[in-house]
Design a protein around this motif. Structure first.
Motif, mmCIF file in Angstrom:
data_model
loop_
_atom_site.group_PDB
_atom_site.id
_atom_site.type_symbol
_atom_site.label_atom_id
_atom_site.label_comp_id
_atom_site.label_asym_id
_atom_site.label_seq_id
_atom_site.Cartn_x
_atom_site.Cartn_y
_atom_site.Cartn_z
ATOM 1 N N PHE A 160 0.790 4.310 3.280
ATOM 2 C CA PHE A 160 2.241 4.342 3.177
ATOM 3 C C PHE A 160 2.851 5.139 4.319
ATOM 4 O O PHE A 160 2.329 6.196 4.695
ATOM 5 C CB PHE A 160 2.673 4.959 1.844
ATOM 6 C CG PHE A 160 2.186 4.181 0.651
ATOM 7 C CD1 PHE A 160 2.680 2.919 0.383
ATOM 8 C CD2 PHE A 160 1.218 4.712 -0.182
ATOM 9 C CE1 PHE A 160 2.225 2.194 -0.705
ATOM 10 C CE2 PHE A 160 0.750 4.006 -1.277
ATOM 11 C CZ PHE A 160 1.253 2.735 -1.535
ATOM 12 N N CYS A 161 3.965 4.645 4.819
ATOM 13 C CA CYS A 161 4.678 5.340 5.890
ATOM 14 C C CYS A 161 5.284 6.628 5.322
ATOM 15 O O CYS A 161 5.353 6.795 4.105
ATOM 16 C CB CYS A 161 5.762 4.427 6.474
ATOM 17 S SG CYS A 161 7.154 4.140 5.370
ATOM 18 N N ARG B 173 3.839 -0.529 1.134
ATOM 19 C CA ARG B 173 4.856 -0.488 0.094
ATOM 20 C C ARG B 173 5.591 -1.828 0.005
ATOM 21 O O ARG B 173 6.021 -2.368 1.009
ATOM 22 C CB ARG B 173 5.860 0.639 0.391
ATOM 23 C CG ARG B 173 7.090 0.623 -0.491
ATOM 24 C CD ARG B 173 6.763 0.839 -1.945
ATOM 25 N NE ARG B 173 6.293 2.193 -2.187
ATOM 26 C CZ ARG B 173 5.571 2.539 -3.250
ATOM 27 N NH1 ARG B 173 5.242 1.640 -4.147
ATOM 28 N NH2 ARG B 173 5.174 3.764 -3.401
ATOM 29 N N SER B 174 5.691 -2.355 -1.216
ATOM 30 C CA SER B 174 6.417 -3.594 -1.434
ATOM 31 C C SER B 174 7.916 -3.327 -1.440
ATOM 32 O O SER B 174 8.377 -2.367 -2.035
ATOM 33 C CB SER B 174 6.020 -4.231 -2.767
ATOM 34 O OG SER B 174 4.684 -4.640 -2.727
ATOM 35 N N VAL B 175 8.641 -4.185 -0.781
ATOM 36 C CA VAL B 175 10.094 -4.116 -0.793
ATOM 37 C C VAL B 175 10.580 -5.488 -1.252
ATOM 38 O O VAL B 175 9.791 -6.430 -1.307
ATOM 39 C CB VAL B 175 10.649 -3.747 0.607
ATOM 40 C CG1 VAL B 175 10.296 -2.315 0.959
ATOM 41 C CG2 VAL B 175 10.124 -4.691 1.661
ATOM 42 N N HIS C 279 7.606 6.357 2.437
ATOM 43 C CA HIS C 279 7.089 5.871 1.165
ATOM 44 C C HIS C 279 5.878 6.648 0.673
ATOM 45 O O HIS C 279 5.254 6.270 -0.306
ATOM 46 C CB HIS C 279 6.699 4.388 1.290
ATOM 47 C CG HIS C 279 7.902 3.493 1.440
ATOM 48 N ND1 HIS C 279 7.978 2.507 2.400
ATOM 49 C CD2 HIS C 279 9.058 3.460 0.747
ATOM 50 C CE1 HIS C 279 9.159 1.901 2.271
ATOM 51 N NE2 HIS C 279 9.827 2.449 1.291
ATOM 52 N N CYS D 110 2.418 -0.093 6.603
ATOM 53 C CA CYS D 110 2.830 0.443 5.308
ATOM 54 C C CYS D 110 2.648 -0.641 4.256
ATOM 55 O O CYS D 110 3.048 -1.785 4.445
ATOM 56 C CB CYS D 110 4.284 0.896 5.370
ATOM 57 S SG CYS D 110 4.882 1.576 3.804
ATOM 58 N N THR E 113 6.859 -6.736 2.463
ATOM 59 C CA THR E 113 6.364 -5.366 2.495
ATOM 60 C C THR E 113 7.130 -4.587 3.555
ATOM 61 O O THR E 113 7.767 -5.173 4.430
ATOM 62 C CB THR E 113 4.861 -5.320 2.817
ATOM 63 O OG1 THR E 113 4.618 -6.061 4.005
ATOM 64 C CG2 THR E 113 4.027 -5.909 1.687
ATOM 65 N N CYS E 114 7.034 -3.284 3.460
ATOM 66 C CA CYS E 114 7.722 -2.399 4.400
ATOM 67 C C CYS E 114 7.341 -2.755 5.836
ATOM 68 O O CYS E 114 6.190 -3.080 6.114
ATOM 69 C CB CYS E 114 7.341 -0.956 4.092
ATOM 70 S SG CYS E 114 8.056 0.245 5.212
ATOM 71 N N ALA F 278 7.295 -0.825 8.385
ATOM 72 C CA ALA F 278 6.840 0.312 9.190
ATOM 73 C C ALA F 278 5.451 0.050 9.753
ATOM 74 O O ALA F 278 4.546 -0.375 9.035
ATOM 75 C CB ALA F 278 6.846 1.574 8.349
#
Ligand SMILES: [Zn+2]
Length: 74
Positions: free
Chosen positions: A49-50, A11-13, A53, A9, A17-18, A20
């Protein structure tokens, strides 16, 4: 040796990054994306993306009437 493609995944957290990961078990990128799509991932648009997300619209359930038998005038 066997090869298995893992989809990450993107997606930035707040702390990177995520986390997943999807182990697709596929040997080619096309098969991996196919497997990821079946699993609900949003893939193939440059970023993957998971399901949590993905930007896919969620299916809306139609509103239900709570008391369809009730009428205002009794
Ligand atoms: Zn994610």
């Amino acid at each position: 040796m066997s090869l298995s493609i893992v989809v990450n995944c993107d997606r930035s957290v707040p702390y990177g990054t995520c986390a997943a990961r999807l182990h697709t078990g596929a040997a080619t990128e096309a098969e991996a994306y196919e497997a990821a799509e079946r699993a609900g991932w949003d893939v193939g648009g440059g970023h993957d993306f998971c399901p949590a997300h993905s930007h896919r619209p969620t299916r809306l359930t139609p509103p239900t009437r709570l008391h369809p038998e009730e009428t205002p005038n009794r």
